[in-house]
Design an enzyme around this catalytic site. Structure first.
Site, mmCIF file in Angstrom:
data_model
loop_
_atom_site.group_PDB
_atom_site.id
_atom_site.type_symbol
_atom_site.label_atom_id
_atom_site.label_comp_id
_atom_site.label_asym_id
_atom_site.label_seq_id
_atom_site.Cartn_x
_atom_site.Cartn_y
_atom_site.Cartn_z
ATOM 1 C CG ASP A 172 -0.210 -0.366 2.497
ATOM 2 O OD1 ASP A 172 0.937 0.059 2.658
ATOM 3 O OD2 ASP A 172 -0.795 -1.087 3.318
ATOM 4 C CG ASP B 168 0.869 4.071 4.356
ATOM 5 O OD1 ASP B 168 -0.364 3.991 4.324
ATOM 6 O OD2 ASP B 168 1.610 3.097 4.585
ATOM 7 C CG ASP C 137 7.666 0.415 12.447
ATOM 8 O OD1 ASP C 137 8.105 1.130 11.525
ATOM 9 O OD2 ASP C 137 6.878 -0.527 12.229
HETATM 10 P P1 ATP Z 1 3.493 -3.059 4.628
HETATM 11 O O1 ATP Z 1 2.622 -2.044 3.964
HETATM 12 O O2 ATP Z 1 4.323 -3.854 3.724
HETATM 13 O O3 ATP Z 1 2.724 -3.852 5.596
HETATM 14 P P2 ATP Z 1 4.522 -0.801 6.058
HETATM 15 O O4 ATP Z 1 5.850 -0.526 6.710
HETATM 16 O O5 ATP Z 1 4.133 0.150 4.981
HETATM 17 O O6 ATP Z 1 4.567 -2.277 5.533
HETATM 18 P P3 ATP Z 1 2.071 -0.044 7.291
HETATM 19 O O7 ATP Z 1 1.294 -0.767 8.317
HETATM 20 O O8 ATP Z 1 1.500 0.209 5.955
HETATM 21 O O9 ATP Z 1 3.445 -0.832 7.178
HETATM 22 O O10 ATP Z 1 2.496 1.340 7.961
HETATM 23 C C1 ATP Z 1 3.047 2.433 7.214
HETATM 24 C C2 ATP Z 1 4.149 3.101 8.015
HETATM 25 O O11 ATP Z 1 3.627 3.593 9.254
HETATM 26 C C3 ATP Z 1 5.296 2.183 8.429
HETATM 27 O O12 ATP Z 1 6.240 2.044 7.405
HETATM 28 C C4 ATP Z 1 5.853 2.899 9.634
HETATM 29 O O13 ATP Z 1 6.648 3.991 9.261
HETATM 30 C C5 ATP Z 1 4.597 3.441 10.292
HETATM 31 N N1 ATP Z 1 4.070 2.499 11.296
HETATM 32 C C6 ATP Z 1 3.142 1.535 11.117
HETATM 33 N N2 ATP Z 1 2.899 0.874 12.250
HETATM 34 C C7 ATP Z 1 3.683 1.443 13.185
HETATM 35 C C8 ATP Z 1 3.897 1.212 14.568
HETATM 36 N N3 ATP Z 1 3.240 0.258 15.208
HETATM 37 N N4 ATP Z 1 4.775 2.003 15.226
HETATM 38 C C9 ATP Z 1 5.445 2.988 14.568
HETATM 39 N N5 ATP Z 1 5.295 3.250 13.273
HETATM 40 C C10 ATP Z 1 4.434 2.492 12.577
HETATM 41 MG MG MG Z 2 2.362 0.094 3.967
#
Ligand code: ATP
Ligand code: MG
Length: 444
Positions: free
Chosen positions: A78, A80, A159
């Site tokens: 996705d 963001d 994170d």
């Molecule tokens: P994927 O989309 O592949 O699951 P992602 O890293 O993009 O991985 P998302 O859940 O889409 O994960 O979250 C987007 C961003 O928001 C992350 O890359 C991170 O920077 C931040 N984030 C998400 N969850 C947390 C958390 N629990 N604590 C801190 N930052 C977070």
């Molecule tokens: Mg993501």
């Protein structure tokens, strides 16, 4: 040249002799043609959101996993966006936008099936006494967290270092405020800040560590890994709906088997599947069935076939249902013992992570059909084959046989039956339609 531009140039220059072959090609291409990075790989709707925000004179960046994945030549799950605009200012800019999140308010901009998540830069948790008392529970867990900040502060709230990368669509720059680019190069997963504190703030980060290690094939930095085993019980603080979503992200995207190994290695499983793990200590078939279902799910994902959480979960709890059934059978009639066993297993598990009803209905059907598939009679064959969950129940039966259960060659019998009597595709269509995993994003 600005500080950020200088950092970017230095980074690219330092890469040339050290990168692995695969990464090198990609990054060098990105340097030569930054436009290709944006035009071909970034979701058009994400670019639309960025443009709208920048037209209104806000700062807006792509952030997080999408940048990480693009740099690794992977397809992002996705996209963001993060901005200095507040949620109340973002929402009216888009026709179909909704505000979500209790801990931290976000805006989801909806384009049909696609959702672009837009967050406002977060600041450090407030230090003043009243707010921090209200916003944290025991052991540092953050309950409410609507504190806005600058982009630099936002980076520190993310994170992992590899998730704290920002992409400016106007200058085509990737901005790294920590060591994210370096850690991508070293294939290393490193939590920002003090790991124990960050896990206490949000224990889901332990699951995310397992997920990214599996998905990206990265190793964990020693300090990031060290506190996980000790802090694993904190997962009990997480609402069941969020835990369920996180579990599905671990298991449904093509790296489920590897995720399982990491969850096991970090000792997170007893906090997620306590009864199943207890049973697996006495009966190795419990885990081998889980591994089989995860392997077949990973394969289906690679083949672009539909997968459903309910099928995986049917395997996760199958032996627990059987065990409870044998307990109840001593005192209850067969049918009642079966229903009590299924109810008990699902009720207990839903206390840890909430399985939506559409999935528990599916699981009940698949489990109940197991008996029917084995003890079929001339009167029931057509009825079984016409059941909307027939195909899933049959696949599950094959999996059990593969796992060494002796089922009177029922799998082979039903395979031959389907060759002679092809099942109308309408049944399969129903299965596909119902099994689509509705992605919902819940974040702190
Ligand atoms: P994927 O989309 O592949 O699951 P992602 O890293 O993009 O991985 P998302 O859940 O889409 O994960 O979250 C987007 C961003 O928001 C992350 O890359 C991170 O920077 C931040 N984030 C998400 N969850 C947390 C958390 N629990 N604590 C801190 N930052 C977070
Ligand atoms: Mg993501």
């Amino acid at each position: 040249m600005s500080r950020l531009q200088r950092k970017w140039m230095e980074y690219w220059q330092s890469l040339s002799d050290k990168l692995t072959k695969r990464t090198k090609i990609h990054l060098v291409n990105a340097t030569i043609s930054p436009a290709a990075f944006s035009a071909h790989h970034i979701h058009l709707k994400a670019l639309e959101v960025l443009s709208k925000l920048t037209q209104k004179k806000y700062n807006a960046y792509l952030v997080g996993g999408c940048i990480r994945d693009l740099l690794l030549d992977m397809t992002p799950k996705d996209f963001d966006v993060t901005t200095n605009a507040r949620p109340e200012a973002i929402k009216p800019l888009f026709k179909c936008a909704r505000m979500i999140g209790r801990r931290f308010r976000l805006v989801h901009v909806v384009f049909g099936r696609d959702i672009i998540e837009v967050s406002t830069f977060r600041g450090p948790p407030k230090k003043n006494k009243i707010t921090s008392e209200k916003a944290t529970r025991d052991q540092g867990f953050l309950i409410r967290d609507n504190v806005y900040g600058t982009i630099e502060e936002d980076a520190l709230r993310r994170d992992f270092t590899i998730n704290a990368l920002y992409y400016d669509h106007q200058t085509h720059q990737v901005i790294d405020f920590s060591t994210g680019l370096q850690d991508i190069k070293n294939r290393c997963l490193k939590l920002l800040g003090d790991p124990a504190t960050r896990y206490r703030e949000d224990p889901v980060r332990m699951l995310r560590a397992a997920r990214f290690a599996a998905k990206l094939d990265f190793s964990l930095d020693a300090k990031t890994e060290e506190p996980i085993k000790m802090l694993a019980p904190l997962l009990h603080q997480i609402p069941g709906t969020r835990l369920f979503d996180e579990m599905m992200k671990l298991l449904l995207y093509g790296y489920g088997e590897k995720s399982w190994s990491y969850l096991k290695y970090f000792n997170l499983l007893p906090n997620l599947l306590s009864d199943t793990i207890r049973l697996s200590e006495a009966n190795p078939k419990v885990e081998s069935l889980i591994i089989l279902v995860l392997q077949s799910t990973d394969l289906r994902v690679k083949q672009n076939k539909p997968v459903t959480p309910a099928f995986i979960l049917s395997a996760f709890f199958w032996y627990h249902v059987l065990q409870q059934y044998h307990v109840f059978k001593h005192t209850k009639p067969d049918d009642e013992a079966w229903c009590l066993a299924v109810d008990m297993v699902l009720r207990k598990q839903c206390q840890i992570f909430s399985i939506p009803k559409r999935y528990t209905c599916f699981m009940r059907d698949v489990w109940s059909l197991q008996v029917a598939l084995i003890h079929r009679s001339d009167d029931t064959i057509m009825q079984i084959a016409g059941h909307p969950r027939f195909r899933a129940a049959y696949d599950f039966l094959l999996l059990r046989e593969e796992n060494g259960e002796s089922l009177d060659s029922a799998g082979l019998w039903w395979t031959n039956y389907q060759i002679k009597n092809p099942i109308p595709s309408v049944n399969r269509f129903k299965y596909r339609k119902k099994s689509r995993h509705i992605k919902s994003k819940r974040r702190m």
